[in-house]
Design an enzyme around this catalytic site. Sequence first.
Site, mmCIF file in Angstrom:
data_model
loop_
_atom_site.group_PDB
_atom_site.id
_atom_site.type_symbol
_atom_site.label_atom_id
_atom_site.label_comp_id
_atom_site.label_asym_id
_atom_site.label_seq_id
_atom_site.Cartn_x
_atom_site.Cartn_y
_atom_site.Cartn_z
ATOM 1 N N ALA A 161 0.869 -1.176 0.000
ATOM 2 C CA ALA A 161 0.000 0.000 0.000
ATOM 3 C C ALA A 161 0.908 1.228 0.000
ATOM 4 O O ALA A 161 2.048 1.172 0.466
ATOM 5 C CB ALA A 161 -0.889 -0.023 1.234
ATOM 6 N N GLY B 52 0.521 -4.975 1.043
ATOM 7 C CA GLY B 52 -0.654 -5.088 0.181
ATOM 8 C C GLY B 52 -0.347 -5.778 -1.138
ATOM 9 O O GLY B 52 -1.251 -6.358 -1.761
ATOM 10 N N GLU C 35 4.241 -4.999 7.496
ATOM 11 C CA GLU C 35 3.395 -3.978 8.127
ATOM 12 C C GLU C 35 3.780 -3.667 9.569
ATOM 13 O O GLU C 35 3.674 -2.524 10.015
ATOM 14 C CB GLU C 35 1.916 -4.402 8.085
ATOM 15 C CG GLU C 35 1.251 -4.201 6.739
ATOM 16 C CD GLU C 35 1.445 -5.366 5.779
ATOM 17 O OE1 GLU C 35 2.288 -6.245 6.063
ATOM 18 O OE2 GLU C 35 0.743 -5.396 4.771
ATOM 19 N N GLU D 244 -0.546 -9.374 -0.372
ATOM 20 C CA GLU D 244 -1.974 -9.668 -0.140
ATOM 21 C C GLU D 244 -2.724 -9.814 -1.465
ATOM 22 O O GLU D 244 -3.588 -10.671 -1.620
ATOM 23 C CB GLU D 244 -2.590 -8.564 0.726
ATOM 24 C CG GLU D 244 -2.016 -8.562 2.139
ATOM 25 C CD GLU D 244 -2.598 -7.473 3.011
ATOM 26 O OE1 GLU D 244 -2.320 -6.288 2.724
ATOM 27 O OE2 GLU D 244 -3.321 -7.792 3.960
HETATM 28 N N1 DAK Z 1 4.549 3.179 -0.788
HETATM 29 C C1 DAK Z 1 4.905 4.337 -1.401
HETATM 30 N N2 DAK Z 1 6.050 4.490 -2.090
HETATM 31 C C2 DAK Z 1 6.861 3.426 -2.167
HETATM 32 C C3 DAK Z 1 6.537 2.188 -1.571
HETATM 33 C C4 DAK Z 1 5.304 2.086 -0.858
HETATM 34 N N3 DAK Z 1 4.886 0.946 -0.282
HETATM 35 N N4 DAK Z 1 7.546 1.317 -1.816
HETATM 36 C C5 DAK Z 1 8.446 2.010 -2.552
HETATM 37 N N5 DAK Z 1 8.041 3.267 -2.774
HETATM 38 C C6 DAK Z 1 8.734 4.312 -3.520
HETATM 39 C C7 DAK Z 1 9.915 4.860 -2.714
HETATM 40 O O1 DAK Z 1 9.480 5.828 -1.778
HETATM 41 C C8 DAK Z 1 10.767 5.479 -3.819
HETATM 42 O O2 DAK Z 1 10.204 6.722 -4.195
HETATM 43 P P1 DAK Z 1 11.145 8.002 -4.516
HETATM 44 O O3 DAK Z 1 11.960 8.193 -3.294
HETATM 45 O O4 DAK Z 1 11.981 7.561 -5.701
HETATM 46 O O5 DAK Z 1 10.186 9.081 -4.821
HETATM 47 C C9 DAK Z 1 10.551 4.508 -4.979
HETATM 48 O O6 DAK Z 1 9.337 3.794 -4.688
HETATM 49 C C10 DAK Z 1 11.670 3.497 -5.101
HETATM 50 O O7 DAK Z 1 11.837 2.855 -3.851
HETATM 51 P P2 DAK Z 1 13.240 2.770 -3.101
HETATM 52 O O8 DAK Z 1 14.128 3.908 -3.491
HETATM 53 O O9 DAK Z 1 12.960 2.585 -1.655
HETATM 54 O O10 DAK Z 1 13.814 1.435 -3.740
HETATM 55 P P3 DAK Z 1 14.814 0.396 -3.076
HETATM 56 O O11 DAK Z 1 15.202 -0.557 -4.142
HETATM 57 O O12 DAK Z 1 15.905 1.105 -2.316
HETATM 58 O O13 DAK Z 1 13.945 -0.394 -1.969
HETATM 59 C C11 DAK Z 1 11.981 -1.562 -1.167
HETATM 60 C C12 DAK Z 1 12.862 -1.200 -2.393
HETATM 61 C C13 DAK Z 1 10.744 -2.314 -1.711
HETATM 62 C C14 DAK Z 1 12.739 -2.493 -0.233
HETATM 63 C C15 DAK Z 1 11.598 -0.277 -0.431
HETATM 64 O O14 DAK Z 1 11.051 0.660 -1.372
HETATM 65 C C16 DAK Z 1 10.548 -0.515 0.628
HETATM 66 O O15 DAK Z 1 10.868 -0.996 1.706
HETATM 67 N N6 DAK Z 1 9.319 -0.100 0.354
HETATM 68 C C17 DAK Z 1 8.237 -0.188 1.314
HETATM 69 C C18 DAK Z 1 7.775 -1.621 1.409
HETATM 70 C C19 DAK Z 1 6.677 -1.779 2.438
HETATM 71 O O16 DAK Z 1 6.863 -1.516 3.621
HETATM 72 N N7 DAK Z 1 5.551 -2.212 1.950
HETATM 73 C C20 DAK Z 1 4.406 -2.456 2.812
HETATM 74 C C21 DAK Z 1 3.638 -1.218 2.892
HETATM 75 S S1 DAK Z 1 2.417 -1.381 4.153
HETATM 76 C C22 DAK Z 1 -4.722 -1.469 5.709
HETATM 77 C C23 DAK Z 1 -4.730 -2.039 4.491
HETATM 78 C C24 DAK Z 1 -3.551 -2.403 3.913
HETATM 79 C C25 DAK Z 1 -2.377 -2.200 4.530
HETATM 80 C C26 DAK Z 1 -2.352 -1.616 5.768
HETATM 81 C C27 DAK Z 1 -3.508 -1.248 6.356
HETATM 82 N N8 DAK Z 1 -5.950 -1.093 6.304
HETATM 83 C C28 DAK Z 1 -7.140 -1.724 5.797
HETATM 84 C C29 DAK Z 1 -6.052 -0.118 7.303
HETATM 85 C C30 DAK Z 1 -1.185 -2.533 3.853
HETATM 86 C C31 DAK Z 1 -0.043 -1.979 4.248
HETATM 87 C C32 DAK Z 1 1.135 -2.097 3.445
HETATM 88 O O17 DAK Z 1 1.169 -2.593 2.351
#
Ligand code: DAK
Length: 260
Positions: A66, A111, A134, A114
């Site tokens: 997400a 997400g 998460e 998921e």
């Molecule tokens: N959201 C927004 N932007 C993201 C992103 C994300 N999940 N993942 C990556 N990006 C963006 C980065 O911010 C970066 O943007 P700029 O800085 O270039 O503007 C660009 O994509 C490239 O990412 P990185 O520079 O970080 O690339 P790396 O190769 O260094 O790292 C990475 C890749 C996948 C390891 C890293 O980007 C990362 O850790 N990303 C976040 C992964 C993450 O934590 N995903 C889970 C998100 S939480 C709910 C429903 C659903 C959910 C929660 C609640 N409710 C019903 C209430 C779900 C939650 C989630 O999915």
Amino acid sequence: MTLEFVTLAFDGPVALVTIDRPKALNALNAQVLQELDQALGLAAAHADTRALILTGEGGKAFVAGADIAEMAQYTPAQALAFSAKGHQVMARLEALPFPTIAAVNGFALGGGLELALACDLLYASEKAKLGLPEVSLAVIPGFGGTQRLMRAVGKLRARELIFTGEAIDAAKAKEIGLALEVLPHDALLPRCKEIAHTIATRGPLALSQAKRVIEAGADLPLKDANELERQAFALLFGTDDQKEGMRAFLEKRKAAFKNL
Ligand code: DAK
């Protein structure tokens, strides 16, 4: 209809849905979810669709989760709306009357995993990294991940992935039964298309009943689940395709199914 972050293409009976927001590693914001919902609706409305492949654009990510930047600003009301949309998309994906395949070609986190878990089949490229991170954001999976991952790999492994928040590689995903195969990166989509086209030659009503019975039966006691199977089996004997399938076998020719 023009979509900005999701593309839908057809290769005969196979629909290919691609999340196309590579600058943010295909992260799911409200617009992406809305467009994905629309694309799934269009694929389902297309009478010839027999299988669907879901993948991510850009070579680096399936879907990195997400959209954290968008979620960080949410009020509780916006979080509720986002959650409702997410659940709607996952439910729509799961309820499609044909098999769906996640072609996990990179990060499938939060997400993103998921979403892949809401597909019927999951194939991964060597570059794939799968996880539910998460808890490192102090939330939990919100689109059904706790439940679908547990059902896919068992409680113990689901707990480890969800509690540590650490991603696993494709080989580990295959080892624990989360991915069916690990493919060289460039071979992933061709392999998924091959599987989808094979599926597309089978009886469509039988596929949809098999999918429904597996899904519904998984949460029922065996006796009740077997009853579902029995009813679906009988129902198929009222279809033209069952007659065609069996006639074609006896006449030693390929069946021509009509979804009737
Ligand atoms: N959201 C927004 N932007 C993201 C992103 C994300 N999940 N993942 C990556 N990006 C963006 C980065 O911010 C970066 O943007 P700029 O800085 O270039 O503007 C660009 O994509 C490239 O990412 P990185 O520079 O970080 O690339 P790396 O190769 O260094 O790292 C990475 C890749 C996948 C390891 C890293 O980007 C990362 O850790 N990303 C976040 C992964 C993450 O934590 N995903 C889970 C998100 S939480 C709910 C429903 C659903 C959910 C929660 C609640 N409710 C019903 C209430 C779900 C939650 C989630 O999915």
